[in-house]
Every structure is written in structure tokens, then in C-alpha cells.
Design a protein around this motif. Structure first.
Motif, PDB file in Angstrom:
ATOM      1  N   SER A 102       0.833  -1.209   0.000  1.00  0.00           N
ATOM      2  CA  SER A 102       0.000   0.000   0.000  1.00  0.00           C
ATOM      3  C   SER A 102       0.861   1.250   0.000  1.00  0.00           C
ATOM      4  CB  SER A 102      -0.922   0.011   1.225  1.00  0.00           C
ATOM      5  OG  SER A 102      -1.888  -1.017   1.145  1.00  0.00           O
ATOM      6  N   ALA A 103       1.936   1.232   0.786  1.00  0.00           N
ATOM      7  CA  ALA A 103       2.827   2.394   0.849  1.00  0.00           C
ATOM      8  C   ALA A 103       3.478   2.657  -0.502  1.00  0.00           C
ATOM      9  CB  ALA A 103       3.893   2.185   1.919  1.00  0.00           C
ATOM     10  N   GLU A 104       3.896   1.583  -1.197  1.00  0.00           N
ATOM     11  CA  GLU A 104       4.533   1.755  -2.504  1.00  0.00           C
ATOM     12  C   GLU A 104       3.551   2.319  -3.521  1.00  0.00           C
ATOM     13  OE1 GLU A 104       6.514  -0.962  -6.046  1.00  0.00           O
ATOM     14  OE2 GLU A 104       6.782  -1.585  -3.960  1.00  0.00           O
ATOM     15  N   LEU A 105       2.347   1.755  -3.567  1.00  0.00           N
ATOM     16  CA  LEU A 105       1.356   2.247  -4.524  1.00  0.00           C
ATOM     17  C   LEU A 105       0.943   3.677  -4.194  1.00  0.00           C
ATOM     18  CD1 LEU A 105      -0.441   1.791  -6.944  1.00  0.00           C
ATOM     19  CD2 LEU A 105      -2.123   0.699  -5.440  1.00  0.00           C
ATOM     20  N   ALA A 106       0.755   3.962  -2.907  1.00  0.00           N
ATOM     21  CA  ALA A 106       0.388   5.319  -2.495  1.00  0.00           C
ATOM     22  C   ALA A 106       1.476   6.308  -2.890  1.00  0.00           C
ATOM     23  CB  ALA A 106       0.158   5.366  -0.984  1.00  0.00           C
ATOM     24  N   ALA A 107       2.732   5.898  -2.757  1.00  0.00           N
ATOM     25  CA  ALA A 107       3.849   6.774  -3.113  1.00  0.00           C
ATOM     26  C   ALA A 107       3.855   7.072  -4.608  1.00  0.00           C
ATOM     27  CB  ALA A 107       5.170   6.135  -2.686  1.00  0.00           C
ATOM     28  N   ILE A 108       3.652   6.044  -5.428  1.00  0.00           N
ATOM     29  CA  ILE A 108       3.630   6.238  -6.883  1.00  0.00           C
ATOM     30  C   ILE A 108       2.492   7.174  -7.277  1.00  0.00           C
ATOM     31  CG2 ILE A 108       3.278   5.093  -9.114  1.00  0.00           C
ATOM     32  CD1 ILE A 108       4.585   2.599  -7.872  1.00  0.00           C
ATOM     33  N   LEU A 109       1.307   6.928  -6.725  1.00  0.00           N
ATOM     34  CA  LEU A 109       0.154   7.775  -7.040  1.00  0.00           C
ATOM     35  C   LEU A 109       0.393   9.216  -6.602  1.00  0.00           C
ATOM     36  CD1 LEU A 109      -2.693   5.307  -6.008  1.00  0.00           C
ATOM     37  CD2 LEU A 109      -2.190   6.083  -8.337  1.00  0.00           C
ATOM     38  N   ALA A 110       1.010   9.377  -5.429  1.00  0.00           N
ATOM     39  CA  ALA A 110       1.281  10.719  -4.934  1.00  0.00           C
ATOM     40  C   ALA A 110       2.271  11.452  -5.833  1.00  0.00           C
ATOM     41  CB  ALA A 110       1.818  10.653  -3.497  1.00  0.00           C
ATOM     42  N   PHE A 111       3.308  10.745  -6.288  1.00  0.00           N
ATOM     43  CA  PHE A 111       4.278  11.356  -7.188  1.00  0.00           C
ATOM     44  C   PHE A 111       3.625  11.725  -8.521  1.00  0.00           C
ATOM     45  CE2 PHE A 111       7.905   9.884  -4.589  1.00  0.00           C
ATOM     46  CZ  PHE A 111       8.675  11.043  -4.638  1.00  0.00           C
ATOM     47  N   LEU A 112       2.740  10.869  -9.021  1.00  0.00           N
ATOM     48  CA  LEU A 112       2.034  11.187 -10.257  1.00  0.00           C
ATOM     49  C   LEU A 112       1.205  12.456 -10.094  1.00  0.00           C
ATOM     50  CD1 LEU A 112       0.816   7.648 -11.387  1.00  0.00           C
ATOM     51  CD2 LEU A 112       2.507   9.079 -12.531  1.00  0.00           C
ATOM     52  N   ALA A 113       0.587  12.595  -8.933  1.00  0.00           N
ATOM     53  CA  ALA A 113      -0.239  13.781  -8.679  1.00  0.00           C
ATOM     54  C   ALA A 113       0.605  15.049  -8.690  1.00  0.00           C
ATOM     55  CB  ALA A 113      -0.973  13.629  -7.350  1.00  0.00           C
ATOM     56  N   ILE A 114       1.734  15.045  -7.981  1.00  0.00           N
ATOM     57  CA  ILE A 114       2.511  16.285  -7.903  1.00  0.00           C
ATOM     58  C   ILE A 114       3.216  16.585  -9.225  1.00  0.00           C
ATOM     59  CG2 ILE A 114       2.809  16.072  -5.420  1.00  0.00           C
ATOM     60  CD1 ILE A 114       5.749  15.291  -5.958  1.00  0.00           C
ATOM     61  N   LYS A 115       3.536  15.543 -10.015  1.00  0.00           N
ATOM     62  CA  LYS A 115       4.124  15.789 -11.332  1.00  0.00           C
ATOM     63  C   LYS A 115       3.115  16.485 -12.244  1.00  0.00           C
ATOM     64  CE  LYS A 115       6.750  12.829 -13.509  1.00  0.00           C
ATOM     65  NZ  LYS A 115       8.086  13.455 -13.600  1.00  0.00           N
ATOM     66  N   ASN A 116       1.823  16.266 -11.964  1.00  0.00           N
ATOM     67  CA  ASN A 116       0.764  16.902 -12.751  1.00  0.00           C
ATOM     68  C   ASN A 116       0.263  18.181 -12.082  1.00  0.00           C
ATOM     69  OD1 ASN A 116      -0.792  16.416 -15.230  1.00  0.00           O
ATOM     70  ND2 ASN A 116      -2.579  16.367 -13.866  1.00  0.00           N
ATOM     71  N   ASN A 117       1.015  18.618 -11.058  1.00  0.00           N
ATOM     72  CA  ASN A 117       0.668  19.830 -10.318  1.00  0.00           C
ATOM     73  C   ASN A 117      -0.667  19.702  -9.583  1.00  0.00           C
ATOM     74  OD1 ASN A 117       1.562  22.410  -9.470  1.00  0.00           O
ATOM     75  ND2 ASN A 117       0.107  23.390 -10.864  1.00  0.00           N
ATOM     76  N   ASP A 118      -1.029  18.480  -9.197  1.00  0.00           N
ATOM     77  CA  ASP A 118      -2.241  18.254  -8.413  1.00  0.00           C
ATOM     78  C   ASP A 118      -1.886  18.129  -6.933  1.00  0.00           C
ATOM     79  OD1 ASP A 118      -3.777  18.162 -10.727  1.00  0.00           O
ATOM     80  OD2 ASP A 118      -3.539  15.997 -10.953  1.00  0.00           O
ATOM     81  N   LYS A 119      -2.873  18.323  -6.110  1.00  0.00           N
ATOM     82  CA  LYS A 119      -2.693  18.135  -4.672  1.00  0.00           C
ATOM     83  C   LYS A 119      -2.992  16.678  -4.310  1.00  0.00           C
ATOM     84  CE  LYS A 119      -3.992  22.841  -3.298  1.00  0.00           C
ATOM     85  NZ  LYS A 119      -4.942  23.647  -2.482  1.00  0.00           N
ATOM     86  N   VAL A 120      -2.425  16.227  -3.213  1.00  0.00           N
ATOM     87  CA  VAL A 120      -2.702  14.863  -2.749  1.00  0.00           C
ATOM     88  C   VAL A 120      -2.827  14.872  -1.232  1.00  0.00           C
ATOM     89  CG1 VAL A 120      -0.224  14.310  -2.679  1.00  0.00           C
ATOM     90  CG2 VAL A 120      -1.911  12.461  -2.755  1.00  0.00           C
ATOM     91  N   GLY A 121      -3.836  14.137  -0.739  1.00  0.00           N
ATOM     92  CA  GLY A 121      -4.062  14.049   0.700  1.00  0.00           C
ATOM     93  C   GLY A 121      -4.222  12.596   1.123  1.00  0.00           C
ATOM     94  N   LEU A 122      -4.249  12.373   2.418  1.00  0.00           N
ATOM     95  CA  LEU A 122      -4.297  11.006   2.956  1.00  0.00           C
ATOM     96  C   LEU A 122      -5.320  10.883   4.065  1.00  0.00           C
ATOM     97  CD1 LEU A 122      -3.006   8.083   3.342  1.00  0.00           C
ATOM     98  CD2 LEU A 122      -1.521   9.183   5.040  1.00  0.00           C
ATOM     99  N   ILE A 123      -6.094   9.800   4.004  1.00  0.00           N
ATOM    100  CA  ILE A 123      -6.939   9.377   5.123  1.00  0.00           C
ATOM    101  C   ILE A 123      -6.521   7.953   5.467  1.00  0.00           C
ATOM    102  CG2 ILE A 123      -9.274   8.811   5.906  1.00  0.00           C
ATOM    103  CD1 ILE A 123     -10.332  10.953   3.999  1.00  0.00           C
TER     104      ILE A 123
END
Length: 293
Positions: A102-123
Motif C-alpha cells: 500500500s505504501a509503494e502504490l500510495a507513493a507512486i500515485l502521490a508522485f504522479l499527482a505532484i508531477k501533474n501539479n495536483d494536490k494529494v491528501g491522505l486518510i
């Protein structure tokens, strides 16, 4: 205070995720989720060639002339990661635990978001919401998300998916991309899932271990439910027992997939013994083909 081993593990995961979120994958991400952040701009008269699906029938009825809705794309979107940190995430038989996947997938998704200038949050949730990190940008923010998912010591004993979705609806009023990472060993969340899916674009990611669906013939095995504490002993040498075990797992997986499909929710699975990038790429390409159709 984090140990040096954990810090090294987090750094390694951050580097790996940043490398995997390369330009090609970032392009897939941008293509797949482009348009989720569309908001209404104005109406104008219909021109031959316009998409009839965006005709504003209310204005058309008043004006006696066909009008269509115009939308503009927001400059940025928000990704919310809903990550299960219940005790069952500490299971793994392939050298990695579910929470590490989960941590690895969450990290990849988070990096994709910031590369696209999107925000990312966590619950992060178990039988209650244990951690909320509001959406933000930047590598330091991604580091914090990775650290929380990988090192969080859950206090809850079970999994409450409904509670996590209800919390999402409270803190995220505008439409967002939501990835829920869980093994979905929870009940009574169907209504909350259906309501959340009407506001947000939700993708459910089943985090699994191969031993959960298939037993090896290795004699008597004692199983302990990490959330309820219940224990049972089964004979894995018995072929009928192994077949019954496999059927039960397949039936549950099919029911989950059908439930997600019924609510218009995308889904895919990742395993502790396999790289997460392959199913993620497959999901994105499948979704892109569906959008183009």
C-alpha cells in the motif's frame, strides 16, 4: 523517533516511486484523469457538430433554440488516498506485508499527482480515521504520506470502510480522485460507497496476498484472524479443503468486483508478491480505452 532502518526504507521507497512515476506513466495519468476537474462555465447556442449529450434542455425549452453547456477545466485536481491501516495489513507471506505494498502504490500515485501539479491528501483508517493529512503539493508532502502509511501503528482492531468514506465526504467537498487501498474485509459500507461515488471519482484497490486465495499442501495450519482473534485449524493436505478455500476466495473477489461495477467504481488488485506498477498501468490503459470509446 524513526529508526535508521525505517528512514532508509522510506528513502528507498521514495526514490523507487519517483523513478516509476516517469514521464510515460505521468502521461498515462494525465490522459486518464483529464477532465475530472471540469466545472460549468456558461451556455451558448448549439452549433452543428456539438456533442448533443451536453445540451442544456432547461435553457433550450425556455429559449426555443438548442443550447449547450460549456465547461472549463480546472488547473489542478485533488487526489485523496484512503489507506487501510487495520491489523490485517500486517499480513504477508512473500517477503512483503500488505501495508508495504500500500505504501509503494500510495507513493507512486502521490508522485504522479505532484508531477501533474495536483494536490494529494491522505486518510489512514482502521475501525476509525486514525490520520488525516490535508491535500497539498511538493516532495516533502509526499515524503510525509509515505512515512505515515509505512510506519503508522494502527490502534484500531477492525476495518470500518463506511467511516472512512463518510469522513471523506466531510473533508472533501469538491470532486476529487480517490484511491481506496484495502483488503475490504469490512461490512455495511455499501450505502456510504454509493453516496461517495456520486461526488468523487473512486477507484478501489484490493491489496492481497497469494496465500489468502490458495493453500499449499503443508499439513495442519492454524489461522488467526488478525482483527477478531478467532482461530481455526485446517488440514491443507486435503485437496477438497484447498479447493473449497480457493472457491470461497474467488466468490468473494467476484462479488466485490460486481459491487464496484454496480456503483460505477473502477477497481483492480495488487499482490504482495508482485510489482504494483504492472496492475496500475493495466488499470490506466483500460480506463483510457473506455474513456475514448
Amino acid at each position: 523517533m524513526l529508526s535508521s532502518e525505517l528512514i532508509t526504507q522510506i528513502k528507498r521507497l521514495q526514490l523507487k516511486a519517483g523513478h516509476l512515476a516517469n514521464d510515460a506513466l505521468a502521461g498515462e495519468y494525465s490522459s486518464v484523469f483529464k477532465g475530472l476537474g471540469m466545472e460549468f462555465d456558461e451556455v451558448r447556442e448549439y452549433v452543428p457538430g456539438d456533442d448533443i449529450r451536453i445540451i442544456d434542455w432547461n435553457v433550450t425549452a425556455r429559449a426555443y433554440v438548442p443550447h449547450i453547456k460549456k465547461f472549463r477545466e480546472e488547473r489542478e485536481m485533488t487526489m485523496m488516498l484512503l489507506v487501510d491501516v487495520s491489523p490485517s495489513q500486517g499480513f504477508g507471506t512473500t517477503g512483503r506485508f500488505k501495508n508495504e505494498v500500500s505504501a509503494e502504490l500510495a507513493a507512486i500515485l502521490a508522485f504522479l499527482a505532484i508531477k501533474n501539479n495536483d494536490k494529494v491528501g491522505l486518510i489512514a483508517f482502521s475501525d476509525h480515521v486514525e490520520q488525516y493529512i490535508p491535500p497539498n503539493k511538493g516532495r516533502a508532502h509526499v515524503w510525509r504520506i509515505i512515512r505515515e502509511v509505512l510506519t503508522h501503528e494502527g490502534r484500531g482492531k477492525k476495518t470500518d470502510i463506511a467511516g472512512a468514506l463518510d469522513y471523506l465526504m466531510k473533508v472533501q467537498q469538491r470532486k476529487s480522485m480517490c484511491f481506496m487501498l484495502s483488503d475490504f474485509w469490512s461490512d455495511g459500507y455499501e450505502t456510504s460507497l454509493r453516496i461517495a461515488a456520486k461526488r468523487h471519482s473512486i477507484t478501489c484497490v484490493r491489496v492481497e496476498d497469494p496465500r489468502e486465495r490458495e493453500l499449499s499442501p503443508c499439513g495442519l495450519i492454524e489461522f488467526e484472524d488478525q482483527e477478531s482473534g478467532e482461530r481455526i485449524i485446517i488440514d491443507s493436505q486435503d485437496r477438497k479443503v484447498r479447493e473449497s478455500f480457493c472457491r470461497a476466495w474467488n466468490s468473494r473477489a467476484e462479488k466485490l468486483t460486481e459491487q464496484f461495477r454496480r456503483f460505477g467504481i473502477a477497481s483492480f488488485a495488487v499482490e504482495t508478491g508482485e510489482p504494483v506498477i504492472a496492475p496500475l498501468m493495466q488499470f490506466m490503459r483500460k480506463r483510457e480505452r473506455r474513456i475514448k470509446i
